[in-house]
Design an enzyme around this catalytic site. Structure first.
Site, PDB file in Angstrom:
ATOM      1  N   HIS A 128      42.079  55.019  47.530  1.00 11.32           N
ATOM      2  CA  HIS A 128      41.523  54.065  46.539  1.00 11.32           C
ATOM      3  C   HIS A 128      42.447  52.857  46.454  1.00 11.32           C
ATOM      4  O   HIS A 128      43.559  52.959  45.929  1.00 11.32           O
ATOM      5  CB  HIS A 128      41.417  54.733  45.163  1.00 11.32           C
ATOM      6  CG  HIS A 128      40.820  53.862  44.093  1.00 11.32           C
ATOM      7  ND1 HIS A 128      39.836  54.306  43.236  1.00 11.32           N
ATOM      8  CD2 HIS A 128      41.067  52.573  43.715  1.00 11.32           C
ATOM      9  CE1 HIS A 128      39.503  53.345  42.391  1.00 11.32           C
ATOM     10  NE2 HIS A 128      40.256  52.269  42.657  1.00 11.32           N
TER      11      HIS A 128
ATOM     12  N   HIS B 299      42.500  48.193  46.238  1.00 11.97           N
ATOM     13  CA  HIS B 299      41.816  46.900  46.133  1.00 11.97           C
ATOM     14  C   HIS B 299      42.578  45.863  46.948  1.00 11.97           C
ATOM     15  O   HIS B 299      43.796  45.716  46.764  1.00 11.97           O
ATOM     16  CB  HIS B 299      41.769  46.432  44.676  1.00 11.97           C
ATOM     17  CG  HIS B 299      41.080  47.406  43.770  1.00 11.97           C
ATOM     18  ND1 HIS B 299      39.756  47.286  43.405  1.00 11.97           N
ATOM     19  CD2 HIS B 299      41.524  48.542  43.158  1.00 11.97           C
ATOM     20  CE1 HIS B 299      39.419  48.295  42.610  1.00 11.97           C
ATOM     21  NE2 HIS B 299      40.473  49.072  42.446  1.00 11.97           N
ATOM     22  N   LEU B 300      41.860  45.161  47.835  1.00 12.95           N
ATOM     23  CA  LEU B 300      42.516  44.143  48.671  1.00 12.95           C
ATOM     24  C   LEU B 300      42.159  42.728  48.263  1.00 12.95           C
ATOM     25  O   LEU B 300      42.790  41.783  48.711  1.00 12.95           O
ATOM     26  CB  LEU B 300      42.100  44.327  50.138  1.00 12.95           C
ATOM     27  CG  LEU B 300      42.530  45.619  50.824  1.00 12.95           C
ATOM     28  CD1 LEU B 300      41.895  45.709  52.205  1.00 12.95           C
ATOM     29  CD2 LEU B 300      44.046  45.704  50.940  1.00 12.95           C
ATOM     30  N   ARG B 301      41.079  42.588  47.441  1.00 13.88           N
ATOM     31  CA  ARG B 301      40.493  41.265  47.175  1.00 13.88           C
ATOM     32  C   ARG B 301      39.996  40.659  48.496  1.00 13.88           C
ATOM     33  O   ARG B 301      39.718  41.398  49.432  1.00 13.88           O
ATOM     34  CB  ARG B 301      41.484  40.333  46.433  1.00 13.88           C
ATOM     35  CG  ARG B 301      42.203  40.969  45.244  1.00 13.88           C
ATOM     36  CD  ARG B 301      41.303  41.567  44.197  1.00 13.88           C
ATOM     37  NE  ARG B 301      42.072  42.082  43.057  1.00 13.88           N
ATOM     38  CZ  ARG B 301      41.649  43.059  42.273  1.00 13.88           C
ATOM     39  NH1 ARG B 301      40.493  43.670  42.482  1.00 13.88           N
ATOM     40  NH2 ARG B 301      42.388  43.445  41.254  1.00 13.88           N
TER      41      ARG B 301
ATOM     42  N   ASN C 293      34.714  46.027  44.667  1.00  9.33           N
ATOM     43  CA  ASN C 293      34.446  45.186  43.479  1.00  9.33           C
ATOM     44  C   ASN C 293      34.905  43.745  43.681  1.00  9.33           C
ATOM     45  O   ASN C 293      35.692  43.213  42.911  1.00  9.33           O
ATOM     46  CB  ASN C 293      35.068  45.809  42.220  1.00  9.33           C
ATOM     47  CG  ASN C 293      36.579  45.943  42.280  1.00  9.33           C
ATOM     48  OD1 ASN C 293      37.152  46.062  43.363  1.00  9.33           O
ATOM     49  ND2 ASN C 293      37.228  45.914  41.128  1.00  9.33           N
TER      50      ASN C 293
ATOM     51  N   LYS D 114      30.497  53.660  45.549  1.00  7.62           N
ATOM     52  CA  LYS D 114      31.280  53.680  44.312  1.00  7.62           C
ATOM     53  C   LYS D 114      30.393  53.444  43.104  1.00  7.62           C
ATOM     54  O   LYS D 114      29.663  52.452  43.042  1.00  7.62           O
ATOM     55  CB  LYS D 114      32.361  52.584  44.392  1.00  7.62           C
ATOM     56  CG  LYS D 114      33.225  52.421  43.143  1.00  7.62           C
ATOM     57  CD  LYS D 114      34.282  53.491  43.023  1.00  7.62           C
ATOM     58  CE  LYS D 114      35.050  53.428  41.717  1.00  7.62           C
ATOM     59  NZ  LYS D 114      36.154  52.495  41.708  1.00  7.62           N
TER      60      LYS D 114
ATOM     61  N   HIS E  40      34.161  55.756  38.969  1.00  2.00           N
ATOM     62  CA  HIS E  40      35.034  55.262  37.899  1.00  2.00           C
ATOM     63  C   HIS E  40      34.542  55.968  36.632  1.00  2.00           C
ATOM     64  O   HIS E  40      33.535  55.583  36.046  1.00  2.00           O
ATOM     65  CB  HIS E  40      34.939  53.738  37.764  1.00  2.00           C
ATOM     66  CG  HIS E  40      35.893  53.208  36.739  1.00  2.00           C
ATOM     67  ND1 HIS E  40      37.003  52.451  37.049  1.00  2.00           N
ATOM     68  CD2 HIS E  40      35.922  53.359  35.389  1.00  2.00           C
ATOM     69  CE1 HIS E  40      37.666  52.164  35.945  1.00  2.00           C
ATOM     70  NE2 HIS E  40      37.026  52.693  34.919  1.00  2.00           N
TER      71      HIS E  40
ATOM     72  N   HIS F  58      41.124  57.929  40.142  1.00  2.40           N
ATOM     73  CA  HIS F  58      42.234  57.636  39.222  1.00  2.40           C
ATOM     74  C   HIS F  58      42.132  58.381  37.893  1.00  2.40           C
ATOM     75  O   HIS F  58      42.002  57.778  36.834  1.00  2.40           O
ATOM     76  CB  HIS F  58      42.394  56.125  38.989  1.00  2.40           C
ATOM     77  CG  HIS F  58      41.096  55.362  38.782  1.00  2.40           C
ATOM     78  ND1 HIS F  58      40.151  55.732  37.864  1.00  2.40           N
ATOM     79  CD2 HIS F  58      40.626  54.244  39.379  1.00  2.40           C
ATOM     80  CE1 HIS F  58      39.156  54.860  37.913  1.00  2.40           C
ATOM     81  NE2 HIS F  58      39.416  53.957  38.827  1.00  2.40           N
TER      82      HIS F  58
ATOM     83  N   LEU G 137      43.078  50.134  34.177  1.00  6.79           N
ATOM     84  CA  LEU G 137      41.981  50.963  33.698  1.00  6.79           C
ATOM     85  C   LEU G 137      41.715  52.079  34.691  1.00  6.79           C
ATOM     86  O   LEU G 137      41.725  51.817  35.893  1.00  6.79           O
ATOM     87  CB  LEU G 137      40.714  50.108  33.496  1.00  6.79           C
ATOM     88  CG  LEU G 137      40.805  49.148  32.304  1.00  6.79           C
ATOM     89  CD1 LEU G 137      39.608  48.217  32.272  1.00  6.79           C
ATOM     90  CD2 LEU G 137      40.906  49.914  30.983  1.00  6.79           C
TER      91      LEU G 137
ATOM     92  N   ASP H 287      45.037  53.052  43.649  1.00  9.48           N
ATOM     93  CA  ASP H 287      44.372  52.056  42.806  1.00  9.48           C
ATOM     94  C   ASP H 287      45.205  50.774  42.744  1.00  9.48           C
ATOM     95  O   ASP H 287      45.185  50.050  41.747  1.00  9.48           O
ATOM     96  CB  ASP H 287      44.098  52.593  41.395  1.00  9.48           C
ATOM     97  CG  ASP H 287      43.079  51.737  40.645  1.00  9.48           C
ATOM     98  OD1 ASP H 287      42.393  50.921  41.291  1.00  9.48           O
ATOM     99  OD2 ASP H 287      42.994  51.868  39.413  1.00  9.48           O
TER     100      ASP H 287
ATOM    101  N   HIS I  24      46.615  41.337  40.654  1.00 13.70           N
ATOM    102  CA  HIS I  24      46.221  40.210  39.803  1.00 13.70           C
ATOM    103  C   HIS I  24      47.466  39.344  39.705  1.00 13.70           C
ATOM    104  O   HIS I  24      48.565  39.884  39.506  1.00 13.70           O
ATOM    105  CB  HIS I  24      45.844  40.668  38.388  1.00 13.70           C
ATOM    106  CG  HIS I  24      44.587  41.493  38.319  1.00 13.70           C
ATOM    107  ND1 HIS I  24      43.331  40.940  38.299  1.00 13.70           N
ATOM    108  CD2 HIS I  24      44.404  42.836  38.277  1.00 13.70           C
ATOM    109  CE1 HIS I  24      42.422  41.907  38.234  1.00 13.70           C
ATOM    110  NE2 HIS I  24      43.052  43.071  38.227  1.00 13.70           N
TER     111      HIS I  24
ATOM    112  N   ALA J  41      43.320  43.889  33.947  1.00 13.11           N
ATOM    113  CA  ALA J  41      43.699  45.297  34.174  1.00 13.11           C
ATOM    114  C   ALA J  41      43.935  45.532  35.650  1.00 13.11           C
ATOM    115  O   ALA J  41      43.107  45.166  36.476  1.00 13.11           O
ATOM    116  CB  ALA J  41      42.589  46.204  33.672  1.00 13.11           C
TER     117      ALA J  41
HETATM  118  C1  NCD Z   1      40.902  47.465  39.149  1.00 13.41           C
HETATM  119  C2  NCD Z   1      40.833  46.025  39.687  1.00 13.41           C
HETATM  120  O1  NCD Z   1      41.615  45.196  39.237  1.00 13.41           O
HETATM  121  O2  NCD Z   1      39.997  45.759  40.558  1.00 13.41           O
HETATM  122  N1  NCD Z   1      41.672  47.475  37.947  1.00 13.41           N
HETATM  123  C3  NCD Z   1      42.275  48.539  37.368  1.00 13.41           C
HETATM  124  O3  NCD Z   1      42.783  48.399  36.271  1.00 13.41           O
HETATM  125  N2  NCD Z   1      42.348  49.705  37.969  1.00 13.41           N
HETATM  126  C4  NCD Z   1      39.536  48.039  38.981  1.00 13.41           C
HETATM  127  C5  NCD Z   1      39.500  49.532  38.777  1.00 13.41           C
HETATM  128  O4  NCD Z   1      39.726  50.314  39.701  1.00 13.41           O
HETATM  129  O5  NCD Z   1      39.243  49.967  37.643  1.00 13.41           O
HETATM  130 ZN    ZN Z   2      40.463  50.736  41.357  1.00 12.40          ZN
END
Ligand code: NCD
Ligand code: ZN
Length: 348
Positions: free
Chosen positions: A17, A19-21, A45, A103, A140, A178, A223, A251, A255, A267
């Site tokens: 799990h 996130h790469l953007r 996302n 997802k 989630h 998560h 989150l 996760d 940011h 988050a």
């Molecule tokens: C994640 C994100 O920033 O894309 N943020 C987080 O707090 N975990 C989204 C997610 O997995 O809930």
């Molecule tokens: Zn996530």
């Protein structure tokens, strides 16, 4: 000190799990995602989200263009479910061999999830298709019902949404992403072999006191939100126990510093500067380093029905400090555990 106490070699882990953007962010996030990992489950996302196989394959191409030559890491793509995701899209995803899950974000539960699912009943045929082809549903697991306290969102989701879902689709492979509570740990342990859970480094290392006592620490805000200490302890026990139902999912979610240190902060914790070492730290504290390989390198592939990585990583006992920040596009990024001293380091 015996050599086995100074070095640890394990099958190369995977991150189930992350996130790469997108676009320029990938120049930073992809090389760090490769660090110590063989594969990564790429969260969909984006803005707009990755709702079709065609969008996922294009996104994958942009990711592949940023992998360092020396790395054999591969991104495993995921579809973002909406109320409109059709069974046909699931069959197409399965046939593509590039998609490793779909997802479920309850609409509005977290960052960029506004177009997530509003009513699970709309996806009955879609879940049936997933069951049929054996595709993993990543969830989630937080209730978005108005008035539910943010610290109770996970247990309320289990009671009101997950339990009925599992009863209705007993063959559906589910990864509760998560997890943050004792309720989730117990629920997963009592389910049949279709329900597993991933655990982040932040939920193992910290609890809500770390985030809030003595001043608010926005870089620990993610989150699902950090919970009280007894929940943290239950996660540590689950991860280090060797139970095959729990596996690694960072996760890691970047940011920029200004968006975290803000009157309305985003988050997400960015852990990829030191992800495997953060987990090693916890396992070492519990005298459970012998279980790290199960949690990080075996339980995930077993659940996803994939082979273990055919290479290894070595961690050495060596003190080092996580950087306070790194450059991120035209701004900066503060990593999880900034300035924290670690006892283990990946041998690169
Ligand atoms: C994640 C994100 O920033 O894309 N943020 C987080 O707090 N975990 C989204 C997610 O997995 O809930
Ligand atoms: Zn996530």
């Amino acid at each position: 000190m015996a050599d086995s106490q100074k070095k640890l070699t394990i099958i190369k882990p995977d991150d189930w799990h992350l996130h790469l953007r997108d676009h320029n962010a990938l120049r930073t996030t992809v090389p760090f995602a490769c660090r110590g990992f063989g594969r990564g489950i790429i969260m969909p996302n984006l803005v707009p989200p990755v709702v079709t196989v065609d969008l996922a394959i294009k996104y994958k191409q942009r990711i592949l263009a940023n992998i360092p030559d020396s790395s054999s890491w591969s991104p495993l793509m995921v579809l973002f479910l909406t109320d409109l995701t059709s069974p046909e899209e699931i069959y197409k995803a399965h046939d593509s061999k590039a998609i490793f899950g779909a997802k479920l974000y309850p609409a509005g539960a977290t960052t960029n999830s506004e177009t997530g699912v509003t009513d699970l009943r709309k996806l009955t045929k879609t879940f049936e298709a997933m069951e049929e082809v054996g595709m993993v549903l990543q969830i989630h697991g937080e209730s978005t019902e108005k008035g539910v306290d943010i610290f109770d969102r996970e247990p309320v989701f289990i009671e009101k949404t997950l339990k009925p879902l599992v009863e209705k689709f007993p063959e559906l492979k589910i990864s509760l992403e998560h997890i943050t509570t004792l309720d989730s740990v117990e629920y997963i342990m009592n389910q049949s072999d279709t329900v597993y859970g991933s655990i982040t480094p932040q939920h193992l290392l910290f609890n809500r006191n770390d985030m809030l006592v003595g001043g608010i620490r926005p870089h620990l805000f993610c989150l699902p939100i950090l919970k009280r200490e007894r929940h943290q302890q239950s996660l540590i026990k689950a991860a280090t126990s060797g139970n095959k139902k729990f596996f690694l999912g960072t996760d890691s979610a970047p940011h920029s510093k200004d968006k975290k240190e803000n009157a309305c902060g985003c988050a997400g914790c960015y852990s990829h500067l030191s992800a495997i070492e953060l987990y090693a730290e916890i396992f070492d504290q519990l005298n459970s380093l012998d279980q790290l390989e199960n949690f990080a390198s075996k339980n995930g592939p077993d659940f996803y029905g994939l082979p273990y990585n055919d290479s290894f990583i070595t961690l050495k006992k060596h003190k080092w400090t996580i950087p306070s920040s790194i450059k991120y596009m035209d701004t900066t990024l503060v990593p999880l555990g900034a300035d924290m001293q670690l006892n283990w380091q990946l041998v690169q």
